[in-house]
Design a protein around this motif. Structure first.
Motif, PDB file in Angstrom:
ATOM      1  N   LEU A 260     -25.348  16.536  52.693  1.00  0.00           N
ATOM      2  CA  LEU A 260     -25.861  15.303  53.292  1.00  0.00           C
ATOM      3  C   LEU A 260     -24.750  14.544  54.003  1.00  0.00           C
ATOM      4  CD1 LEU A 260     -28.112  14.184  50.291  1.00  0.00           C
ATOM      5  CD2 LEU A 260     -28.740  15.561  52.283  1.00  0.00           C
ATOM      6  N   GLY A 261     -23.619  15.219  54.233  1.00  0.00           N
ATOM      7  CA  GLY A 261     -22.507  14.604  54.938  1.00  0.00           C
ATOM      8  C   GLY A 261     -21.620  13.735  54.075  1.00  0.00           C
ATOM      9  N   LEU A 262     -21.859  13.707  52.763  1.00  0.00           N
ATOM     10  CA  LEU A 262     -21.127  12.790  51.889  1.00  0.00           C
ATOM     11  C   LEU A 262     -19.736  13.305  51.526  1.00  0.00           C
ATOM     12  CD1 LEU A 262     -24.050  11.855  49.455  1.00  0.00           C
ATOM     13  CD2 LEU A 262     -23.312  10.646  51.535  1.00  0.00           C
ATOM     14  N   LEU A 263     -19.501  14.609  51.676  1.00  0.00           N
ATOM     15  CA  LEU A 263     -18.226  15.185  51.267  1.00  0.00           C
ATOM     16  C   LEU A 263     -17.344  15.609  52.438  1.00  0.00           C
ATOM     17  CD1 LEU A 263     -19.342  17.410  48.243  1.00  0.00           C
ATOM     18  CD2 LEU A 263     -18.524  15.051  48.216  1.00  0.00           C
ATOM     19  N   ASN A 264     -17.702  15.183  53.656  1.00  0.00           N
ATOM     20  CA  ASN A 264     -16.953  15.633  54.830  1.00  0.00           C
ATOM     21  C   ASN A 264     -15.474  15.298  54.750  1.00  0.00           C
ATOM     22  OD1 ASN A 264     -19.356  16.593  55.750  1.00  0.00           O
ATOM     23  ND2 ASN A 264     -19.343  15.484  57.690  1.00  0.00           N
ATOM     24  N   GLU A 265     -15.157  14.101  54.248  1.00  0.00           N
ATOM     25  CA  GLU A 265     -13.752  13.712  54.167  1.00  0.00           C
ATOM     26  C   GLU A 265     -13.006  14.576  53.159  1.00  0.00           C
ATOM     27  OE1 GLU A 265     -13.123   9.581  53.560  1.00  0.00           O
ATOM     28  OE2 GLU A 265     -14.248   8.956  55.338  1.00  0.00           O
ATOM     29  N   LEU A 266     -13.691  15.041  52.122  1.00  0.00           N
ATOM     30  CA  LEU A 266     -13.049  15.918  51.150  1.00  0.00           C
ATOM     31  C   LEU A 266     -12.792  17.294  51.759  1.00  0.00           C
ATOM     32  CD1 LEU A 266     -15.058  14.987  47.935  1.00  0.00           C
ATOM     33  CD2 LEU A 266     -12.784  14.186  48.613  1.00  0.00           C
ATOM     34  N   TYR A 267     -13.732  17.775  52.570  1.00  0.00           N
ATOM     35  CA  TYR A 267     -13.549  19.047  53.262  1.00  0.00           C
ATOM     36  C   TYR A 267     -12.271  19.037  54.107  1.00  0.00           C
ATOM     37  CZ  TYR A 267     -18.036  21.660  52.807  1.00  0.00           C
ATOM     38  OH  TYR A 267     -19.095  22.420  52.370  1.00  0.00           O
ATOM     39  N   THR A 268     -12.084  17.998  54.870  1.00  0.00           N
ATOM     40  CA  THR A 268     -10.997  17.961  55.851  1.00  0.00           C
ATOM     41  C   THR A 268      -9.743  17.286  55.330  1.00  0.00           C
ATOM     42  OG1 THR A 268     -11.852  15.888  56.782  1.00  0.00           O
ATOM     43  CG2 THR A 268     -12.651  17.944  57.755  1.00  0.00           C
ATOM     44  N   GLY A 269      -9.765  16.848  54.075  1.00  0.00           N
ATOM     45  CA  GLY A 269      -8.651  16.090  53.513  1.00  0.00           C
ATOM     46  C   GLY A 269      -7.539  16.956  52.953  1.00  0.00           C
ATOM     47  N   ASP A 270      -6.685  16.313  52.148  1.00  0.00           N
ATOM     48  CA  ASP A 270      -5.466  16.974  51.673  1.00  0.00           C
ATOM     49  C   ASP A 270      -5.432  17.179  50.155  1.00  0.00           C
ATOM     50  OD1 ASP A 270      -5.139  14.388  50.786  1.00  0.00           O
ATOM     51  OD2 ASP A 270      -3.137  14.120  51.653  1.00  0.00           O
ATOM     52  N   ARG A 271      -6.586  17.076  49.480  1.00  0.00           N
ATOM     53  CA  ARG A 271      -6.617  17.221  48.032  1.00  0.00           C
ATOM     54  C   ARG A 271      -7.465  18.424  47.636  1.00  0.00           C
ATOM     55  NH1 ARG A 271      -5.201  12.591  45.238  1.00  0.00           N
ATOM     56  NH2 ARG A 271      -6.641  13.020  43.539  1.00  0.00           N
ATOM     57  N   LYS A 272      -6.835  19.402  46.983  1.00  0.00           N
ATOM     58  CA  LYS A 272      -7.541  20.597  46.533  1.00  0.00           C
ATOM     59  C   LYS A 272      -7.448  20.687  45.012  1.00  0.00           C
ATOM     60  CE  LYS A 272      -7.702  25.647  46.927  1.00  0.00           C
ATOM     61  NZ  LYS A 272      -9.173  25.710  47.119  1.00  0.00           N
ATOM     62  N   LEU A 273      -8.604  20.704  44.365  1.00  0.00           N
ATOM     63  CA  LEU A 273      -8.653  20.812  42.908  1.00  0.00           C
ATOM     64  C   LEU A 273      -8.434  22.274  42.501  1.00  0.00           C
ATOM     65  CD1 LEU A 273      -9.265  19.390  40.177  1.00  0.00           C
ATOM     66  CD2 LEU A 273     -11.671  20.020  40.547  1.00  0.00           C
ATOM     67  N   GLU A 274      -7.438  22.505  41.662  1.00  0.00           N
ATOM     68  CA  GLU A 274      -7.122  23.864  41.226  1.00  0.00           C
ATOM     69  C   GLU A 274      -7.505  24.126  39.771  1.00  0.00           C
ATOM     70  OE1 GLU A 274      -3.014  24.622  42.202  1.00  0.00           O
ATOM     71  OE2 GLU A 274      -3.597  25.323  44.190  1.00  0.00           O
ATOM     72  N   GLY A 275      -8.039  23.116  39.099  1.00  0.00           N
ATOM     73  CA  GLY A 275      -8.434  23.355  37.720  1.00  0.00           C
ATOM     74  C   GLY A 275      -8.954  22.105  37.050  1.00  0.00           C
ATOM     75  N   CYS A 276      -9.709  22.302  35.972  1.00  0.00           N
ATOM     76  CA  CYS A 276     -10.183  21.207  35.141  1.00  0.00           C
ATOM     77  C   CYS A 276     -10.427  21.774  33.749  1.00  0.00           C
ATOM     78  CB  CYS A 276     -11.434  20.554  35.709  1.00  0.00           C
ATOM     79  SG  CYS A 276     -12.874  21.637  35.809  1.00  0.00           S
ATOM     80  N   ASP A 277     -10.700  20.931  32.789  1.00  0.00           N
ATOM     81  CA  ASP A 277     -10.920  21.427  31.437  1.00  0.00           C
ATOM     82  C   ASP A 277     -12.240  22.202  31.366  1.00  0.00           C
ATOM     83  OD1 ASP A 277     -13.167  19.517  30.169  1.00  0.00           O
ATOM     84  OD2 ASP A 277     -11.856  18.323  31.467  1.00  0.00           O
ATOM     85  N   ASP A 278     -12.345  23.081  30.380  1.00  0.00           N
ATOM     86  CA  ASP A 278     -13.508  23.970  30.265  1.00  0.00           C
ATOM     87  C   ASP A 278     -14.817  23.219  30.091  1.00  0.00           C
ATOM     88  OD1 ASP A 278     -11.985  26.198  30.611  1.00  0.00           O
ATOM     89  OD2 ASP A 278     -12.079  26.892  28.529  1.00  0.00           O
ATOM     90  N   ALA A 279     -14.787  22.093  29.391  1.00  0.00           N
ATOM     91  CA  ALA A 279     -16.016  21.334  29.168  1.00  0.00           C
ATOM     92  C   ALA A 279     -16.558  20.787  30.485  1.00  0.00           C
ATOM     93  CB  ALA A 279     -15.764  20.192  28.179  1.00  0.00           C
ATOM     94  N   THR A 280     -15.656  20.237  31.309  1.00  0.00           N
ATOM     95  CA  THR A 280     -16.087  19.715  32.615  1.00  0.00           C
ATOM     96  C   THR A 280     -16.541  20.843  33.518  1.00  0.00           C
ATOM     97  OG1 THR A 280     -14.516  17.890  32.388  1.00  0.00           O
ATOM     98  CG2 THR A 280     -15.376  18.341  34.601  1.00  0.00           C
ATOM     99  N   ALA A 281     -15.800  21.963  33.486  1.00  0.00           N
ATOM    100  CA  ALA A 281     -16.178  23.110  34.303  1.00  0.00           C
ATOM    101  C   ALA A 281     -17.565  23.617  33.918  1.00  0.00           C
ATOM    102  CB  ALA A 281     -15.147  24.226  34.149  1.00  0.00           C
ATOM    103  N   ALA A 282     -17.848  23.647  32.616  1.00  0.00           N
ATOM    104  CA  ALA A 282     -19.166  24.102  32.156  1.00  0.00           C
ATOM    105  C   ALA A 282     -20.264  23.161  32.631  1.00  0.00           C
ATOM    106  CB  ALA A 282     -19.179  24.210  30.636  1.00  0.00           C
ATOM    107  N   GLN A 283     -19.993  21.845  32.611  1.00  0.00           N
ATOM    108  CA  GLN A 283     -20.975  20.866  33.085  1.00  0.00           C
ATOM    109  C   GLN A 283     -21.267  21.074  34.569  1.00  0.00           C
ATOM    110  OE1 GLN A 283     -19.680  16.874  32.262  1.00  0.00           O
ATOM    111  NE2 GLN A 283     -19.463  17.233  30.063  1.00  0.00           N
TER     112      GLN A 283
END
Length: 575
Positions: A260-283
């Motif tokens: 819906l166009g809400l994440l466009n700035e994240l697509y083109t930005g400078d922050r890449k998530l490389e990991g999170c805890d297993d509980a959050t990943a499972a959610q």
């Protein structure tokens, strides 16, 4: 029959012997005949040879194994004697599907979900562009159908041509298909900025001596792998016309979330998530399957929080494209290649965003490309009412008679073209009936509704699709042969077995048609070498790594012999 040299004769004799062994072992139903001797030419196809894993360790090497025989399937019509001598070829074409050309350095990726979803992170995915180009090389070399001898009339890519519907991925896809120079890297082209040099044991770090979880399962250290993967190269492009069908990864975030166009700035930005805890990943993994809105909120929160965030080089080319931009890009003269202009999409499609169309597949054969994606999210698809009505009008206009919903014969249209449909989704993966947020008041229709419609038109002979990453061929309409057609589903080119499929349509001169389906692999060498990071060497590694993905189940996607090289018989309409 065409003449053959001694080598061809011995090759076909071996294939017949292999088929006989399978027959005597009782692997196939007695209604099936097994032989590979009837091909005009087998070179470059899995009739000649196919990849085979070898070795006793965790990491399997691939070698060239024996070719697979032809399996004749007579569920929808009998196999008449002497049809080889009477056969007339009508059409010959190739299906690509699920290329998933991936920007692996993109900030909007879910690599940290690999243990919950094997498609979130693949060890081979930095090589998708080279792998697809090697497949193009194979088609250019084979050139013709092995049973009819007809030159390929076209190639159809049945969706998920990109992985995260980014402009840069679309440019790579169009250049692979049409030819040209490609740099398969985003952000800073001089360095790799993704999880595979993160130093995290959760990812395969091919260039590092780190003993990560992937190396513990046998994956090798390959010096120069990542720099080679991002190295510019020249794609030859297809030498035959090609067309595009849209898939869910071509219009939504990771093929699952509504864009819906809400994440466009994240697509083109400078922050890449490389990991999170297993509980959050499972959610997040659960939300991707059951609650797209919640998944989008979780993703946004993760990408704007502190944690395993890597700074990457921003790149505007990662901006996601809309359906209209998808069509417009195909109309760019720089991507015309062997044609046709637009590759199925017109200026009207670019203006409306309607990504479905018809095209002449061959003389007397109509191709129909559908858009089965649902922009509400989730991976599976459906059809909106407007498109379903459009499809019915097309079927009527190319049929001299059909059946109404009560089973009564109706006569009307002026022609009787044979019809082949193409879509991304299969009949069993079209159950996503959520309202399309861009057309919220339009009803959606599932795969059963589409099958029911197609069975009302006797001149529909095949429905060709992808999405499942699996080889599977399904007959529809056993009870009424005149209303029968074949559904041909082909494995992806990102996951093993990395197949594409040659499809030939022939008239047997006895009231039946044959659809020959022959699987092909890329032009890459079967045996890889970890010291070879040339273009061909990387393409070979692409195939071998796909087999050894520790989170994948490669043999489950291979399908049975009845889903590989087949002759699919059905009654000719009106006979």
């Amino acid at each position: 029959m065409h003449g053959m040299n001694r080598r061809q004769f011995m090759s076909r004799l071996s294939a017949v012997a292999a088929g006989a062994a399978l027959w005597s072992a009782g692997s196939y139903d007695q209604a099936l005949a097994v032989t590979a001797a009837r091909a005009v030419r087998t070179r470059g196809t899995t009739l000649e040879q196919a990849a085979r894993p070898v070795g006793s360790g965790a990491y399997k090497r691939l070698v060239a194994g024996p070719g697979w025989p032809l399996v004749v399937r007579g569920e929808l019509a009998g196999a008449g004697a002497g049809r080889d001598d009477r056969r007339t070829g009508l059409a010959s074409f190739v299906q690509f599907t699920d290329l998933h050309l991936a920007d692996v350095e993109s900030p909007v990726r879910f690599e940290y979900l690999a243990k919950f979803n094997d498609s979130a992170c693949r060890p081979q995915e930095a090589l998708t562009v080279r792998g697809a180009s090697s497949l193009v090389e194979r088609v250019n070399a084979v050139r013709q159908g092995p049973y009819t001898g007809l030159p390929f009339g076209m190639v159809m890519a049945t969706g998920d041509n990109t992985d995260n519907h980014e402009h840069i991925e679309l440019d790579w896809y169009l250049t692979v298909m049409s030819g040209g120079r490609i740099t398969p890297s985003s952000g800073d082209p001089s360095r790799y900025e993704g999880v595979q040099n993160s130093g995290s044991v959760d990812y395969w770090n091919p260039e590092l001596p780190l003993q990560d979880h992937y190396k513990a399962k046998g994956l090798p250290q390959i010096p120069g792998f990542l720099s080679g993967a991002g190295r510019p190269f020249t794609a030859p492009g297809l030498k035959v016309p090609w067309y595009t069908t849209v898939g869910n990864h071509d219009d939504s975030i990771e093929g699952s979330l509504p864009d819906l166009g809400l994440l466009n700035e994240l697509y083109t930005g400078d922050r890449k998530l490389e990991g999170c805890d297993d509980a959050t990943a499972a959610q997040l993994a659960d939300a991707l399957k059951h609650d797209p809105a919640r998944a989008a909120a979780l993703l946004g929160k993760l990408l704007t929080s502190e944690g395993a965030i890597r700074k990457v080089t921003p790149d505007e080319r990662r901006r996601p494209f809309s359906p209209t931009e998808f069509a417009q890009a195909h109309l760019d003269p720089a991507h015309t290649g062997a044609g046709p202009v637009g590759h199925g999409f017109t200026a009207d499609a670019a203006n409306s965003g309607h990504l479905y169309y018809t095209f002449p597949l061959a003389e007397g054969v109509l191709g129909i490309s559908l858009d089965t994606t649902n922009r509400a999210g989730f991976a599976d698809g459906s059809l909106g009412t407007a498109q379903l009505k459009w499809l019915e009008s097309v079927l009527k206009s190319h049929s001299s008679r059909w059946y109404d919903t009560d089973g009564r014969t109706v006569r009307g249209g002026s022609g009787d073209s044979l019809i082949v449909l193409f879509s991304h989704h299969t009949s069993t993966s079209m159950g996503n009936l959520l309202p399309d947020p861009y057309h919220p008041f339009e009803l959606r229709h599932d795969g059963a509704a589409l099958v029911s419609l197609l069975q009302r038109y006797p001149n529909v002979v095949a429905w060709v699709n992808g999405h499942t990453h699996e080889n599977r061929i399904t007959p529809h309409g056993h009870a009424v042969p005149e209303r029968a057609f074949w559904e041909i589903n082909t494995a992806s080119h990102v996951d093993y077995p990395q197949h594409a499929r040659i499809i030939e349509l022939a008239d047997n001169g006895d009231g039946t048609l044959s659809l020959f389906t022959t699987l092909i692999e890329s032009a890459a060498p079967y045996v890889s070498d970890v010291h070879d990071t040339s273009d061909a060497g990387l393409a070979a590694l692409y195939r071998e790594l796909s087999y050894n993905d520790p989170y994948a189940t490669p043999n489950a996607k291979l399908g049975a012999a009845t889903d590989h090289n087949t002759e699919l018989l059905l009654r000719r309409p009106g006979k």
